[in-house]
Design a protein around this motif. Sequence first.
Motif, PDB file in Angstrom:
ATOM      1  N   LEU A  20       0.828  -1.196   0.000  1.00 20.38           N
ATOM      2  CA  LEU A  20       0.000   0.000   0.000  1.00 20.38           C
ATOM      3  C   LEU A  20       0.868   1.255   0.000  1.00 20.38           C
ATOM      4  CD1 LEU A  20      -2.897  -0.864   2.465  1.00 20.38           C
ATOM      5  CD2 LEU A  20      -3.028  -0.565  -0.011  1.00 20.38           C
ATOM      6  N   TRP A  21       0.473   2.200  -0.836  1.00 19.66           N
ATOM      7  CA  TRP A  21       1.164   3.478  -0.961  1.00 19.66           C
ATOM      8  C   TRP A  21       0.144   4.589  -0.747  1.00 19.66           C
ATOM      9  CZ3 TRP A  21       6.331   3.137  -1.645  1.00 19.66           C
ATOM     10  CH2 TRP A  21       6.829   1.908  -2.069  1.00 19.66           C
ATOM     11  N   HIS A  22       0.497   5.592   0.028  1.00 19.07           N
ATOM     12  CA  HIS A  22      -0.393   6.732   0.222  1.00 19.07           C
ATOM     13  C   HIS A  22      -0.058   7.770  -0.841  1.00 19.07           C
ATOM     14  CE1 HIS A  22      -2.090  10.425   1.963  1.00 19.07           C
ATOM     15  NE2 HIS A  22      -3.028   9.586   2.360  1.00 19.07           N
ATOM     16  N   ILE A  23      -1.073   8.162  -1.602  1.00 19.68           N
ATOM     17  CA  ILE A  23      -0.918   9.084  -2.723  1.00 19.68           C
ATOM     18  C   ILE A  23      -1.562  10.419  -2.373  1.00 19.68           C
ATOM     19  CG2 ILE A  23      -1.424   9.491  -5.165  1.00 19.68           C
ATOM     20  CD1 ILE A  23       0.194   6.917  -4.758  1.00 19.68           C
ATOM     21  N   THR A  24      -0.852  11.500  -2.653  1.00 19.97           N
ATOM     22  CA  THR A  24      -1.443  12.837  -2.612  1.00 19.97           C
ATOM     23  C   THR A  24      -1.175  13.456  -3.977  1.00 19.97           C
ATOM     24  OG1 THR A  24      -0.981  13.051  -0.250  1.00 19.97           O
ATOM     25  CG2 THR A  24      -1.486  15.079  -1.456  1.00 19.97           C
ATOM     26  N   LEU A  25      -2.254  13.690  -4.716  1.00 15.44           N
ATOM     27  CA  LEU A  25      -2.169  14.259  -6.058  1.00 15.44           C
ATOM     28  C   LEU A  25      -2.733  15.673  -6.015  1.00 15.44           C
ATOM     29  CD1 LEU A  25      -1.575  13.593  -9.102  1.00 15.44           C
ATOM     30  CD2 LEU A  25      -4.004  13.031  -9.281  1.00 15.44           C
ATOM     31  N   GLY A 104       5.205   5.145   1.358  1.00 10.49           N
ATOM     32  CA  GLY A 104       4.792   3.836   1.836  1.00 10.49           C
ATOM     33  C   GLY A 104       3.938   3.941   3.092  1.00 10.49           C
ATOM     34  N   ARG A 105       3.214   2.881   3.351  1.00 11.94           N
ATOM     35  CA  ARG A 105       2.300   2.853   4.497  1.00 11.94           C
ATOM     36  C   ARG A 105       3.027   3.107   5.812  1.00 11.94           C
ATOM     37  NH1 ARG A 105      -0.888  -2.568   5.586  1.00 11.94           N
ATOM     38  NH2 ARG A 105       1.071  -3.098   6.574  1.00 11.94           N
ATOM     39  N   GLU A 106       4.164   2.487   5.980  1.00 12.84           N
ATOM     40  CA  GLU A 106       4.921   2.660   7.220  1.00 12.84           C
ATOM     41  C   GLU A 106       5.364   4.121   7.392  1.00 12.84           C
ATOM     42  OE1 GLU A 106       9.190   1.206   8.659  1.00 12.84           O
ATOM     43  OE2 GLU A 106       7.714  -0.424   8.532  1.00 12.84           O
ATOM     44  N   THR A 107       5.845   4.725   6.341  1.00 14.75           N
ATOM     45  CA  THR A 107       6.267   6.129   6.406  1.00 14.75           C
ATOM     46  C   THR A 107       5.085   7.036   6.713  1.00 14.75           C
ATOM     47  OG1 THR A 107       8.060   5.715   4.850  1.00 14.75           O
ATOM     48  CG2 THR A 107       7.361   8.009   5.114  1.00 14.75           C
ATOM     49  N   TYR A 108       3.942   6.767   6.094  1.00 15.07           N
ATOM     50  CA  TYR A 108       2.735   7.555   6.359  1.00 15.07           C
ATOM     51  C   TYR A 108       2.385   7.495   7.847  1.00 15.07           C
ATOM     52  CZ  TYR A 108      -2.178   8.875   6.459  1.00 15.07           C
ATOM     53  OH  TYR A 108      -3.381   9.468   6.769  1.00 15.07           O
ATOM     54  N   HIS A 109       2.317   6.291   8.392  1.00 16.67           N
ATOM     55  CA  HIS A 109       1.941   6.142   9.800  1.00 16.67           C
ATOM     56  C   HIS A 109       2.996   6.731  10.733  1.00 16.67           C
ATOM     57  CE1 HIS A 109      -1.780   4.100   9.098  1.00 16.67           C
ATOM     58  NE2 HIS A 109      -1.188   3.224   8.308  1.00 16.67           N
ATOM     59  N   GLY A 115       3.507  13.585  14.307  1.00 16.64           N
ATOM     60  CA  GLY A 115       2.824  14.866  14.258  1.00 16.64           C
ATOM     61  C   GLY A 115       3.209  15.781  13.123  1.00 16.64           C
ATOM     62  N   TYR A 116       3.944  15.296  12.137  1.00 13.10           N
ATOM     63  CA  TYR A 116       4.297  16.176  11.024  1.00 13.10           C
ATOM     64  C   TYR A 116       3.783  15.666   9.683  1.00 13.10           C
ATOM     65  CZ  TYR A 116       8.280  13.074  10.001  1.00 13.10           C
ATOM     66  OH  TYR A 116       9.069  12.000   9.703  1.00 13.10           O
ATOM     67  N   GLY A 117       3.011  14.629   9.685  1.00 10.99           N
ATOM     68  CA  GLY A 117       2.438  14.122   8.446  1.00 10.99           C
ATOM     69  C   GLY A 117       1.030  14.646   8.269  1.00 10.99           C
ATOM     70  N   PRO A 118       0.430  14.324   7.142  1.00  9.54           N
ATOM     71  CA  PRO A 118      -0.959  14.748   6.942  1.00  9.54           C
ATOM     72  C   PRO A 118      -1.852  14.030   7.936  1.00  9.54           C
ATOM     73  CG  PRO A 118      -0.307  13.206   5.236  1.00  9.54           C
ATOM     74  CD  PRO A 118       0.924  13.492   6.054  1.00  9.54           C
ATOM     75  N   PRO A 119      -2.816  14.719   8.490  1.00 10.84           N
ATOM     76  CA  PRO A 119      -3.727  14.028   9.404  1.00 10.84           C
ATOM     77  C   PRO A 119      -4.532  12.990   8.633  1.00 10.84           C
ATOM     78  CG  PRO A 119      -4.541  16.211   8.908  1.00 10.84           C
ATOM     79  CD  PRO A 119      -3.173  16.101   8.287  1.00 10.84           C
ATOM     80  N   PRO A 120      -4.976  11.947   9.303  1.00  7.09           N
ATOM     81  CA  PRO A 120      -5.813  10.968   8.610  1.00  7.09           C
ATOM     82  C   PRO A 120      -7.004  11.665   7.954  1.00  7.09           C
ATOM     83  CG  PRO A 120      -5.220  10.175  10.793  1.00  7.09           C
ATOM     84  CD  PRO A 120      -4.742  11.605  10.700  1.00  7.09           C
ATOM     85  N   ALA A 121      -7.403  11.147   6.823  1.00 12.72           N
ATOM     86  CA  ALA A 121      -8.458  11.777   6.019  1.00 12.72           C
ATOM     87  C   ALA A 121      -9.824  11.569   6.663  1.00 12.72           C
ATOM     88  CB  ALA A 121      -8.446  11.213   4.610  1.00 12.72           C
TER      89      ALA A 121
END
Length: 129
Positions: A20-25, A104-109, A115-121
């Motif tokens: 799983l990869w988290h995508i922001t377009l 990657g999923r691990e990096t996202y989590h 506290g510096y990533g995008p908040p969960p959608a």
Amino acid sequence: MASVGEAQRREGAGADEPRLWHITLSVAGQEAPLPDVRRGLERLADDHPFLLTSRYASDHAEIRYWEEARDLHDAAAVALRLWGEHRRTAKLPPWEIVGLEVIGRETYHQRVAEGYGPPPAVPVGVHPF
């Protein structure tokens, strides 16, 4: 920070197994009527229920979702085609892609936990900025 290979080993993913990869377009262009932008993004989400959330304004939008792919290259290739391939059918504005982030999923989590990533959608869906 762990290397990609280390993250794969920890998650038990082989080289050919999808992950799983988290995508922001991010897309932008000339102003379009807000109701038209919203309807286009809603049609895109209806056609592709994997879309987590979309945020929009009259001249730009951001789409966030999870993509299953063998590697980052495959995930990025799918993401880069998303807007253009569905522009006509979803009646999306003729905007161009101005940003793409694939993690990657691990990096996202890890980012969210630190506290510096995008908040969960939340809430999921199509919303104005």
